[in-house]
Write an enzyme that holds these catalytic residues in place. Structure first.
Site, mmCIF file in Angstrom:
data_model
loop_
_atom_site.group_PDB
_atom_site.id
_atom_site.type_symbol
_atom_site.label_atom_id
_atom_site.label_comp_id
_atom_site.label_asym_id
_atom_site.label_seq_id
_atom_site.Cartn_x
_atom_site.Cartn_y
_atom_site.Cartn_z
ATOM 1 N N ASP A 7 0.870 -1.176 0.000
ATOM 2 C CA ASP A 7 0.000 0.000 0.000
ATOM 3 C C ASP A 7 0.911 1.231 0.000
ATOM 4 O O ASP A 7 1.403 1.629 -1.053
ATOM 5 C CB ASP A 7 -0.927 -0.087 1.212
ATOM 6 C CG ASP A 7 -1.904 1.062 1.310
ATOM 7 O OD1 ASP A 7 -2.161 1.705 0.286
ATOM 8 O OD2 ASP A 7 -2.428 1.322 2.419
ATOM 9 N N ASP A 49 -7.571 -8.271 6.354
ATOM 10 C CA ASP A 49 -8.578 -8.081 7.396
ATOM 11 C C ASP A 49 -9.057 -6.645 7.510
ATOM 12 O O ASP A 49 -8.429 -5.702 7.028
ATOM 13 C CB ASP A 49 -7.978 -8.450 8.756
ATOM 14 C CG ASP A 49 -6.971 -7.398 9.238
ATOM 15 O OD1 ASP A 49 -6.015 -7.114 8.480
ATOM 16 O OD2 ASP A 49 -7.144 -6.844 10.335
HETATM 17 P P1 IMP Z 1 1.766 -0.398 3.867
HETATM 18 O O1 IMP Z 1 2.790 -0.390 4.946
HETATM 19 O O2 IMP Z 1 1.023 0.893 3.772
HETATM 20 O O3 IMP Z 1 2.298 -0.859 2.542
HETATM 21 O O4 IMP Z 1 0.651 -1.400 4.318
HETATM 22 C C1 IMP Z 1 0.860 -2.742 4.294
HETATM 23 C C2 IMP Z 1 -0.019 -3.442 5.302
HETATM 24 O O5 IMP Z 1 -1.228 -2.718 5.563
HETATM 25 C C3 IMP Z 1 -0.425 -4.755 4.694
HETATM 26 O O6 IMP Z 1 0.413 -5.784 5.163
HETATM 27 C C4 IMP Z 1 -1.848 -4.923 5.189
HETATM 28 O O7 IMP Z 1 -1.851 -5.672 6.358
HETATM 29 C C5 IMP Z 1 -2.346 -3.551 5.508
HETATM 30 N N1 IMP Z 1 -3.272 -3.027 4.457
HETATM 31 C C6 IMP Z 1 -3.031 -2.066 3.546
HETATM 32 N N2 IMP Z 1 -4.076 -1.874 2.736
HETATM 33 C C7 IMP Z 1 -5.024 -2.754 3.161
HETATM 34 C C8 IMP Z 1 -6.351 -3.047 2.703
HETATM 35 O O8 IMP Z 1 -6.916 -2.488 1.738
HETATM 36 N N3 IMP Z 1 -7.016 -4.019 3.404
HETATM 37 C C9 IMP Z 1 -6.473 -4.691 4.461
HETATM 38 N N4 IMP Z 1 -5.222 -4.443 4.895
HETATM 39 C C10 IMP Z 1 -4.508 -3.484 4.263
#
Ligand code: IMP
Ligand code: MG
Length: 175
Positions: free
Chosen positions: A95, A151
């Site tokens: 994300d 989740d």
């Molecule tokens: P990042 O650090 O922003 O890349 O987020 C990564 C983590 O956020 C992932 O391992 C997910 O657990 C959680 N995450 C990000 N987007 C979503 C979503 O749309 N649904 C559920 N979990 C998400």
């Protein structure tokens, strides 16, 4: 909830990831490190399609409270020894990229021979880091998704498909 990827589509995506990884590594031994909790279903499906000698470990991170990011915590007590190994980090979704960025940093300090990452989903236009995982099964729009390991407040991970969580599915937070 609107279904974004059904079971057949998810299967095809995991098959694609496995093919790319098999082609990249051939018969070289590989260490897979899954980022818990969200990657557990992808990891279970993916590793059964990988053909090289494989070691599997996990690291746990958590960051979300509801649909908002909170502070990231990393628990690497269950991590395998990765010194000198070819390693792929597996996560459910890229994300902002901050989670994999921090885990990657932590793992680089442990001296792997090589370190790449593989994710099921990449959320378009959300990245806050200057790289993306080498292996990505699907690019998806900027919506909050659940199912197939992902989740909302620790629920919905068991859905066999990937769905968009819509405002009507959320508890009312107005007060
Ligand atoms: P990042 O650090 O922003 O890349 O987020 C990564 C983590 O956020 C992932 O391992 C997910 O657990 C959680 N995450 C990000 N987007 C979503 C979503 O749309 N649904 C559920 N979990 C998400
Ligand atoms: Mg997660």
């Amino acid at each position: 909830m609107k279904i974004l990827l059904n079971q057949d589509e998810l299967d095809a995506g995991v098959e694609r990831l496995a093919r790319e990884i098999n082609e990249t590594y051939g018969n070289r031994p590989l260490t897979i490190v899954g980022v818990l909790t969200g990657s557990f279903i992808l990891m279970a499906d993916l590793i059964r399609k990988l053909e090289m000698p494989l070691r599997v470990g996990v690291v746990q991170t958590s960051s979300y409270e509801g649909t908002e990011r909170g502070a990231l915590s990393i628990n690497s007590e269950m991590m395998l020894d990765i010194a000198g190994r070819d390693v792929i980090l597996i996560d459910d979704i890229f994300d902002t990229g901050n989670t994999l960025q921090e885990v990657t940093q932590l793992m680089k300090n442990l001296g792997p021979n090589s370190l790449k990452s593989a994710v099921l989903l990449l959320k378009t236009g959300r990245q806050e880091v200057d790289w993306v995982p080498e292996f990505v099964a699907f690019d998806i729009p900027d919506e909050f998704v659940v199912g197939y390991g992902l989740d909302f407040n620790d629920e919905y991970r068991n859905l066999p498909y990937l769905a968009c969580l819509e405002p009507a599915d959320l508890p009312n937070t107005d007060s």
